[in-house]
Design an enzyme around this catalytic site. Structure first.
Site, mmCIF file in Angstrom:
data_model
loop_
_atom_site.group_PDB
_atom_site.id
_atom_site.type_symbol
_atom_site.label_atom_id
_atom_site.label_comp_id
_atom_site.label_asym_id
_atom_site.label_seq_id
_atom_site.Cartn_x
_atom_site.Cartn_y
_atom_site.Cartn_z
ATOM 1 N N TYR A 127 0.854 -1.190 0.000
ATOM 2 C CA TYR A 127 0.000 0.000 0.000
ATOM 3 C C TYR A 127 0.889 1.238 0.000
ATOM 4 O O TYR A 127 1.758 1.385 0.867
ATOM 5 C CB TYR A 127 -0.940 0.042 1.204
ATOM 6 N N GLN A 189 -10.422 0.722 1.456
ATOM 7 C CA GLN A 189 -10.867 -0.170 0.392
ATOM 8 C C GLN A 189 -9.693 -0.904 -0.251
ATOM 9 O O GLN A 189 -9.829 -2.041 -0.715
ATOM 10 C CB GLN A 189 -11.695 0.581 -0.661
ATOM 11 N N ASN A 212 -2.709 6.420 6.744
ATOM 12 C CA ASN A 212 -3.305 7.213 7.816
ATOM 13 C C ASN A 212 -3.966 6.299 8.851
ATOM 14 O O ASN A 212 -3.870 5.074 8.783
ATOM 15 C CB ASN A 212 -4.301 8.230 7.242
ATOM 16 N N SER A 236 4.392 8.913 12.054
ATOM 17 C CA SER A 236 5.845 8.923 11.951
ATOM 18 C C SER A 236 6.457 9.833 13.015
ATOM 19 O O SER A 236 5.813 10.774 13.499
ATOM 20 C CB SER A 236 6.249 9.392 10.553
ATOM 21 N N GLN A 258 10.543 15.955 9.843
ATOM 22 C CA GLN A 258 9.600 14.969 10.372
ATOM 23 C C GLN A 258 8.217 15.578 10.541
ATOM 24 O O GLN A 258 7.203 14.963 10.228
ATOM 25 C CB GLN A 258 10.099 14.440 11.720
ATOM 26 N N HIS A 261 5.572 15.586 7.736
ATOM 27 C CA HIS A 261 4.934 14.342 7.306
ATOM 28 C C HIS A 261 3.429 14.400 7.484
ATOM 29 O O HIS A 261 2.658 13.996 6.614
ATOM 30 C CB HIS A 261 5.478 13.153 8.108
ATOM 31 N N GLU A 325 11.125 5.771 16.163
ATOM 32 C CA GLU A 325 11.181 5.232 14.807
ATOM 33 C C GLU A 325 12.501 5.647 14.149
ATOM 34 O O GLU A 325 13.234 4.832 13.611
ATOM 35 C CB GLU A 325 10.006 5.769 13.993
ATOM 36 N N HIS A 326 12.794 6.942 14.189
ATOM 37 C CA HIS A 326 14.061 7.480 13.676
ATOM 38 C C HIS A 326 14.807 8.123 14.836
ATOM 39 O O HIS A 326 14.233 8.938 15.562
ATOM 40 C CB HIS A 326 13.826 8.559 12.613
ATOM 41 N N ASP A 359 15.432 8.044 4.505
ATOM 42 C CA ASP A 359 14.084 8.020 3.947
ATOM 43 C C ASP A 359 14.089 7.722 2.454
ATOM 44 O O ASP A 359 13.129 7.166 1.923
ATOM 45 C CB ASP A 359 13.387 9.366 4.181
ATOM 46 N N GLU A 413 6.339 -35.582 29.362
ATOM 47 C CA GLU A 413 5.257 -34.643 29.070
ATOM 48 C C GLU A 413 3.912 -35.343 28.897
ATOM 49 O O GLU A 413 2.897 -34.690 28.646
ATOM 50 C CB GLU A 413 5.583 -33.859 27.794
ATOM 51 N N HIS A 418 4.071 -39.578 20.800
ATOM 52 C CA HIS A 418 5.343 -39.015 20.356
ATOM 53 C C HIS A 418 6.475 -40.013 20.592
ATOM 54 O O HIS A 418 7.329 -40.233 19.730
ATOM 55 C CB HIS A 418 5.658 -37.712 21.110
#
Length: 432
Positions: A127, A189, A212, A236, A258, A261, A325-326, A359, A413, A418
């Protein structure tokens, strides 16, 4: 503009409150997002068309990119941008190609051989946001490792503009990395179409890519329904860790890169220098005036922070607690500071390593864990697109050697079958 809130030597008891992210009310979205996903699951393309009209303001009969559109994109993208995209793609491929590896057959004990093989996920969906900023760079970050991993089918969905078109750089980047199944579908969608499949879009096994809060919510919901996703995500973010040696002009530029964004992005500065903090605050105000996305950046700066601490040890501790994140380290000895960093998505060392380079073009991946998930998740890599299948092969002698260990453990066990799966073979081995 409202000044960035500054904290001078806050008490440790206040840290957790100070580094909180902007709160997103995902619960309020669940009902709406679920309705869209359910409609797509039942009605396929018809529902996608309806929601594309509702949310993107355009009516499309065919979501696929036509050959004419592919050709137009090739001519519209400037040669300068083409060269930039190609350079970035080369660096990204170089970095990700070195991640290809399989474990060679290893004899763990006599007659017992084990190994591991990496197999590309057969069908993946990418995406790519295309609203306020068409993120064609993300195509490189996701499409290149997907191809290197050997994914057999790569589908890309991205929202169309009001004319039903895609940004030409998106199509150029897609073609460059070998993706030709590109669909003009955005938002929830798109996630639904890839997760459940429609008459046009094939169902995939794993979905990648930012988006988003609606896209994030949709990804979380389809994961519960059985489609894997790259990682949990939020807005972000960047954290700059700096001492008195940092250049306030650079630091302010990093915070603003940043902030532009999106309004929910967050930019933090943790520093040991009160003088730097004051200089950065002035620079942010000055540099903000030159930004085309000033309004967006201002909203992000409203919940951004400057935190002044007494020493670098405390600054590192708070950085690890935030798990950015960064993370940009602008100090006299960035390598030493970095050696103590345990929670971060991607780290940028020194005054000449801006986040922008990661980036776009250094080679590392910019699809990274946000919202504190860097404490437990890694960024996207080649491994994100493969399954690692283990193998083992035993000789009769190897089975005899390991049999007692397995039988003893299985019986302890309470798993008698087994144990019998081994002992029944062992009887035949002993006859030989």
């Amino acid at each position: 503009m409202q000044k960035i809130k500054t904290y001078i030597a806050p008490a440790r008891s206040e840290w957790s409150q100070i580094i909180q992210r902007p709160q997103l009310d995902h619960l309020s979205l669940v009902g709406k997002v679920t309705d869209v996903l359910e409609a797509i699951k039942k009605e396929g393309d018809q529902a996608v068309r309806q929601f594309t009209t509702t949310f993107d303001g355009v009516q499309l009969e065919d979501f696929s990119v036509s050959e004419t559109e592919w050709a137009e994109a090739e001519t519209v993208v400037s040669s300068k941008l083409k060269t930039a995209i190609q350079t970035a793609a080369t660096n990204i491929e170089t970095f990700h190609k070195c991640q290809i590896s399989d474990i060679k057959p290893l004899e763990t004990q006599s007659g017992v051989v084990c190994w591991r093989k990496s197999v590309g996920i057969e069908k993946v969906g990418l995406y790519i946001p295309g609203g306020s900023a068409p993120l064609f760079s993300t195509i490189l970050m996701l499409g290149i490792p997907a191809r290197l991993a050997g994914c057999k089918e790569i589908i890309l969905c991205t929202p169309p503009d009001k004319a039903g078109k895609l940004h030409p750089a998106i199509l150029f980047a897609a073609k460059l990395v070998g993706i030709r199944k590109v669909y003009k579908i955005g938002g929830v969608q798109a996630i639904g179409a890839m997760a459940f499949g429609t008459e046009t879009v094939s169902k995939v096994f794993k979905i990648f890519g930012p988006g988003n809060q609606y896209v994030t919510c949709a990804k979380e919901l389809v994961q519960r329904a059985g489609t894997a996703i790259d990682m949990p995500a939020g807005p972000s973010e960047v954290l700059v860790l700096a001492d008195q040696s940092a250049n306030p002009i650079y630091v302010a530029a990093d915070l603003l890169s940043q902030a532009e964004h999106g309004p929910d992005s967050q930019a933090l500065l943790i520093t040991t220098s009160q003088e730097l903090a004051a200089a950065v605050e002035k620079e942010v105000v000055s540099q903000l005036e030159d930004l085309p996305r000033k309004a967006i950046a201002e909203k992000a700066l409203a919940h951004s922070k400057i935190i002044v601490l007494s020493d670098m040890e405390q600054a590192i501790e708070l950085s690890n607690a935030y798990a950015a994140e960064h993370l940009i380290i602008s100090t006299l000895d960035p390598e030493r500071v970095a050696s103590n960093i345990i929670n971060a998505g991607s780290v940028f060392l020194g005054n000449y390593s801006p986040e922008s380079v990661g980036d776009y073009a250094s080679g590392t991946n910019h699809t990274l864990p946000t919202n504190g998930y860097a404490t437990a998740y890694s960024g996207v890599s080649l491994d994100s697109f493969v399954r690692k299948i283990t193998f083992q092969k035993l000789t009769p002698a190897g089975l005899s050697e390991i049999a007692d260990t397995v039988i003893t453990m299985a019986e302890a066990e309470g798993l008698r079958a087994h144990a019998l799966a081994v002992s029944r073979r062992l009887k035949e081995v002993e006859k030989q």
